[in-house]
Design a protein around this motif. Structure first.
Motif, PDB file in Angstrom:
ATOM      1  N   GLY A 111       0.793  -1.315   0.038  1.00 41.92           N
ATOM      2  CA  GLY A 111       0.045   0.155   0.032  1.00 41.92           C
ATOM      3  C   GLY A 111       0.873   1.479  -0.022  1.00 41.92           C
ATOM      4  N   GLN A 112       1.808   1.225  -0.792  1.00 43.91           N
ATOM      5  CA  GLN A 112       2.655   2.500  -0.825  1.00 43.91           C
ATOM      6  C   GLN A 112       1.684   3.715  -1.606  1.00 43.91           C
ATOM      7  OE1 GLN A 112       5.271   3.772   0.027  1.00 43.91           O
ATOM      8  NE2 GLN A 112       6.616   1.984   0.700  1.00 43.91           N
ATOM      9  N   THR A 113       2.174   4.957  -1.562  1.00 41.72           N
ATOM     10  CA  THR A 113       1.228   5.864  -2.005  1.00 41.72           C
ATOM     11  C   THR A 113       1.040   5.729  -3.342  1.00 41.72           C
ATOM     12  OG1 THR A 113       3.148   7.421  -1.778  1.00 41.72           O
ATOM     13  CG2 THR A 113       1.722   7.581  -0.092  1.00 41.72           C
ATOM     14  N   PRO A 114       1.865   5.500  -4.342  1.00 41.72           N
ATOM     15  CA  PRO A 114       1.468   5.713  -5.726  1.00 41.72           C
ATOM     16  C   PRO A 114       0.404   4.422  -6.172  1.00 41.72           C
ATOM     17  CG  PRO A 114       4.020   5.532  -5.199  1.00 41.72           C
ATOM     18  CD  PRO A 114       3.261   5.261  -4.078  1.00 41.72           C
ATOM     19  N   VAL A 115       0.495   3.529  -5.384  1.00 44.48           N
ATOM     20  CA  VAL A 115      -0.565   2.487  -5.595  1.00 44.48           C
ATOM     21  C   VAL A 115      -2.093   3.146  -5.607  1.00 44.48           C
ATOM     22  CG1 VAL A 115      -1.555   0.231  -4.517  1.00 44.48           C
ATOM     23  CG2 VAL A 115       0.588   0.685  -4.671  1.00 44.48           C
ATOM     24  N   PHE A 116      -2.172   4.196  -4.630  1.00 44.29           N
ATOM     25  CA  PHE A 116      -3.466   4.516  -4.665  1.00 44.29           C
ATOM     26  C   PHE A 116      -3.914   5.829  -5.387  1.00 44.29           C
ATOM     27  CE2 PHE A 116      -2.766   2.662  -0.346  1.00 44.29           C
ATOM     28  CZ  PHE A 116      -3.601   1.692  -0.240  1.00 44.29           C
ATOM     29  N   TYR A 117      -2.679   6.792  -5.373  1.00 51.72           N
ATOM     30  CA  TYR A 117      -3.006   8.029  -6.144  1.00 51.72           C
ATOM     31  C   TYR A 117      -2.870   7.715  -7.755  1.00 51.72           C
ATOM     32  CZ  TYR A 117       2.086   9.195  -6.422  1.00 51.72           C
ATOM     33  OH  TYR A 117       3.621   9.019  -6.667  1.00 51.72           O
ATOM     34  N   ASN A 118      -2.089   6.796  -8.207  1.00 53.11           N
ATOM     35  CA  ASN A 118      -2.268   6.328  -9.454  1.00 53.11           C
ATOM     36  C   ASN A 118      -3.544   6.264 -10.156  1.00 53.11           C
ATOM     37  OD1 ASN A 118       0.567   6.729 -10.145  1.00 53.11           O
ATOM     38  ND2 ASN A 118       1.216   4.458 -10.204  1.00 53.11           N
ATOM     39  N   LEU A 119      -4.580   5.766  -9.436  1.00 52.17           N
ATOM     40  CA  LEU A 119      -6.090   5.666  -9.918  1.00 52.17           C
ATOM     41  C   LEU A 119      -6.335   6.993 -10.155  1.00 52.17           C
ATOM     42  CD1 LEU A 119      -8.322   3.999 -10.528  1.00 52.17           C
ATOM     43  CD2 LEU A 119      -8.788   4.029  -8.153  1.00 52.17           C
ATOM     44  N   LEU A 120      -6.279   7.888  -9.511  1.00 53.93           N
ATOM     45  CA  LEU A 120      -6.651   9.287  -9.576  1.00 53.93           C
ATOM     46  C   LEU A 120      -5.989  10.088 -10.802  1.00 53.93           C
ATOM     47  CD1 LEU A 120      -6.866  10.245  -5.578  1.00 53.93           C
ATOM     48  CD2 LEU A 120      -8.789   9.818  -7.233  1.00 53.93           C
ATOM     49  N   VAL A 121      -4.734   9.546 -11.066  1.00 48.99           N
ATOM     50  CA  VAL A 121      -3.856  10.225 -11.881  1.00 48.99           C
ATOM     51  C   VAL A 121      -4.471   9.807 -13.222  1.00 48.99           C
ATOM     52  CG1 VAL A 121      -1.796  10.522 -12.925  1.00 48.99           C
ATOM     53  CG2 VAL A 121      -1.933  10.876 -10.729  1.00 48.99           C
ATOM     54  N   VAL A 122      -4.471   8.424 -13.419  1.00 47.45           N
ATOM     55  CA  VAL A 122      -5.156   7.682 -14.680  1.00 47.45           C
ATOM     56  C   VAL A 122      -6.358   8.170 -14.908  1.00 47.45           C
ATOM     57  CG1 VAL A 122      -5.957   5.446 -14.024  1.00 47.45           C
ATOM     58  CG2 VAL A 122      -5.038   5.535 -15.969  1.00 47.45           C
ATOM     59  N   GLY A 123      -7.243   8.458 -14.092  1.00 45.28           N
ATOM     60  CA  GLY A 123      -8.684   8.931 -14.006  1.00 45.28           C
ATOM     61  C   GLY A 123      -8.634  10.242 -14.861  1.00 45.28           C
ATOM     62  N   ALA A 124      -7.765  11.215 -14.145  1.00 44.00           N
ATOM     63  CA  ALA A 124      -7.420  12.443 -14.941  1.00 44.00           C
ATOM     64  C   ALA A 124      -6.856  12.246 -16.247  1.00 44.00           C
ATOM     65  CB  ALA A 124      -6.263  13.313 -14.174  1.00 44.00           C
ATOM     66  N   ALA A 125      -6.112  11.323 -16.601  1.00 42.53           N
ATOM     67  CA  ALA A 125      -5.765  11.353 -18.002  1.00 42.53           C
ATOM     68  C   ALA A 125      -6.984  10.613 -18.731  1.00 42.53           C
ATOM     69  CB  ALA A 125      -4.797   9.986 -18.128  1.00 42.53           C
ATOM     70  N   TRP A 126      -7.849   9.918 -18.160  1.00 45.42           N
ATOM     71  CA  TRP A 126      -9.026   9.779 -18.980  1.00 45.42           C
ATOM     72  C   TRP A 126      -9.938  10.720 -19.586  1.00 45.42           C
ATOM     73  CZ3 TRP A 126     -11.182   4.885 -20.426  1.00 45.42           C
ATOM     74  CH2 TRP A 126     -12.626   4.946 -20.959  1.00 45.42           C
ATOM     75  N   GLN A 127     -10.024  11.813 -18.571  1.00 47.53           N
ATOM     76  CA  GLN A 127     -10.821  12.915 -18.891  1.00 47.53           C
ATOM     77  C   GLN A 127     -10.005  13.754 -20.122  1.00 47.53           C
ATOM     78  OE1 GLN A 127     -13.709  13.673 -17.753  1.00 47.53           O
ATOM     79  NE2 GLN A 127     -13.442  11.696 -16.566  1.00 47.53           N
TER      80      GLN A 127
END
Length: 514
Positions: free
Chosen positions: A144-160
């Motif tokens: 559960g390192q931090t990128p494991v969680f925030y990468n989901l939000l970043v790829v969500g931004a990329a989707w937009q």
């Protein structure tokens, strides 16, 4: 008749063949893969010191304590909220946070697949998503390192962003949502700021190309900046409302400037090690370069390359490579970039995937051998359990405070704050680590946990103080040996306690002999 019914079910649009031909099957396979490759970690509470600490803080938050005020750290509050949520799922929390992290990994891989399908066939997109899952195990992203969680939000931004590129006449809703997602990611780790700037500028570039009126363009930019800052602002306002804004500002924005980063002689070899982990992905890119060059004709592919460059810049500018998980933000866009190359070089991609799958499992077993697993951590906890006072984890598992039910000895319970030379500065912690270590030892903790050999980049002053006090007032009661280190538990000499030093090597006690 029964056979014909089964045959019709298999060939029906919603039957077995329909499932196999659908994206649902890819999602199911990604979920199975994520659980399978991470399964070995589920029963290991000693997985990562950072993660143990996040869980400790999340647990203390549920008991009414505040990060930065009652427990010091530099991470934004979002990561602690995630772990507090995992703690609400019951149990000890160690398994629960890993299951939550697995869900984030599956969701991130799924969005990689969906974005990859815009530029590649199912095979290339699916393998790109699978490589993301597999590579996490090579880069300390197995938990559960931090990128494991925030990468989901970043790829969500990329989707937009990529959705806006397909419909450039509709920029404002996806742009504002993308930057809100980035703002949420910033509250998991602030290094996302560079990718946030990239996405914001990308949307402004699209708006410029669409000849958006200046007044509307300025309002659009202001809205994106405001939404990116909104989560952090709300957190700051909360701490201001409870009278602790100063503690929040120091921990989140000022203390980092007092922290050392290690010399070039330390960081450059670590950078080389991290770079080597990306070499197999580079091999795919090289042999699939014709497909990637053809893909360059697409505007979204050119934008994706800029994202890769931005992520690489963010990793380099942070200039910390002591752990490979610092480079995980780069893994996300890099895997996505390779989707067309994986289509073109299917056998190569599949072979590398199999090799990395096996290598990832070997790495996990190696980490257990080095750090210790469930048995090692519970043995240390049993020998360190407090009897009316508290324990002091100078160098060892921060999760011991939870596992033993011990109060924290200080606002600075993370061992690295006292035992690492990078933290040996009051401007980094808000306290002199030597003075705080002295205060803790003066209170005579029931047990002290240390590790041999000592950390090579450790704080010599606090270590010398600890060894002096241990030699005067404590005795070793247990050694728990792993492959290349030994956890040593010391208890007060006046306290009767069973002693088992069978796993102790003589050199372990050389520094603490009176």
């Amino acid at each position: 008749m029964a056979v014909s019914q089964v045959s019709r079910a298999a060939t029906a649009p919603g039957g077995i063949q329909g499932f196999i031909a659908s994206d649902r099957m890819v999602l199911a396979l990604l979920a199975i893969l994520a659980v399978a490759v991470r399964f070995v970690t589920y029963g290991n509470p000693a997985l990562g010191f950072d993660e143990q600490f996040y869980l400790l803080v999340g647990d203390r938050m549920l008991q009414g304590e505040l990060p930065y005020v009652d427990v010091f750290d530099r991470k934004p509050i979002g990561i602690f909220l995630i772990y507090a949520g995992a703690r609400l799922l019951g149990g000890e929390g160690f398994l629960q946070y890993k299951l939550v992290a697995t869900l984030f990994v599956i969701a991130t891989a799924w969005l990689i697949y969906l974005l990859g399908r815009q530029r590649a066939e199912r095979w290339g997109a699916g393998l790109a998503a699978a490589l993301y899952i597999l590579w996490l195990n090579l880069m300390e992203g197995e938990g559960g390192q931090t990128p494991v969680f925030y990468n989901l939000l970043v790829v969500g931004a990329a989707w937009q962003l990529f959705a806006a590129m397909r419909s450039p006449d509709r920029l404002v809703p996806p742009g504002t949502l993308a930057l809100l997602l980035i703002g949420m990611a910033l509250q998991i780790k602030y290094t996302v700021v560079f990718e946030g700037m990239f996405f914001g500028l990308a949307f402004l570039w699209l708006a410029w190309q669409q000849r958006m009126a200046w007044s509307r363009l300025i309002a659009f930019a202001a809205a994106m900046v405001a939404l990116a800052l909104l989560p952090t602002t709300l957190v700051l306002l909360y701490f201001w409302a409870v009278g602790e804004a100063e503690a929040f500002i120091f921990a989140n924005f000022l203390s980092i400037f007092g922290q050392g980063k290690g010399s070039m002689a330390v960081q450059l070899p670590k950078l080389a090690e991290v770079s080597a982990l990306f070499l197999p992905l580079g091999v795919i890119a090289w042999f699939g370069r014709a497909a990637l060059q053809a893909d360059m004709r697409r505007a979204d592919s050119r934008m994706l390359r800029l994202w890769v460059v931005t992520a690489a810049f963010g990793v380099l500018i942070y200039w910390r490579f002591n752990s490979p998980h610092y480079a995980l933000p780069l893994l996300l866009p890099f895997c996505l970039l390779l989707a067309p190359a994986l289509d073109a070089r299917r056998r190569l991609g599949a072979a590398i995937a199999v090799i990395v799958l096996l290598a990832g499992q070997i790495v996990q077993l190696h980490l257990i051998a080095i750090k210790g697993g469930n048995d090692a951590m519970r043995a240390v906890a049993a020998a360190a359990k407090p009897k009316g006072s508290f324990i002091f984890v100078y160098n060892g598992y921060p999760g011991l405070y939870m596992m033993t039910g011990s109060p924290m000895p200080s606002r600075w319970p993370f061992p690295g704050h006292f035992n690492a030379q990078d933290e040996n500065n009051p401007r980094a912690l808000g306290v002199d680590p030597l003075a705080e270590t002295q205060r803790i030892l003066d209170a005579s903790p029931d047990a002290i946990i240390d590790t041999f050999p000592p950390y090579s980049l450790g704080n010599r002053e606090t270590r010398a103080l600890l060894h002096r006090v241990v030699a005067e007032r404590y005795r070793p009661v247990l050694c728990v040996a792993t492959r290349d280190r030994t956890r040593v538990i010391y208890r007060l000499k006046r306290e009767p306690w069973p002693v088992d030093l069978s796993a102790c090597r003589p050199e372990v006690f050389a520094p603490v002999r009176p």
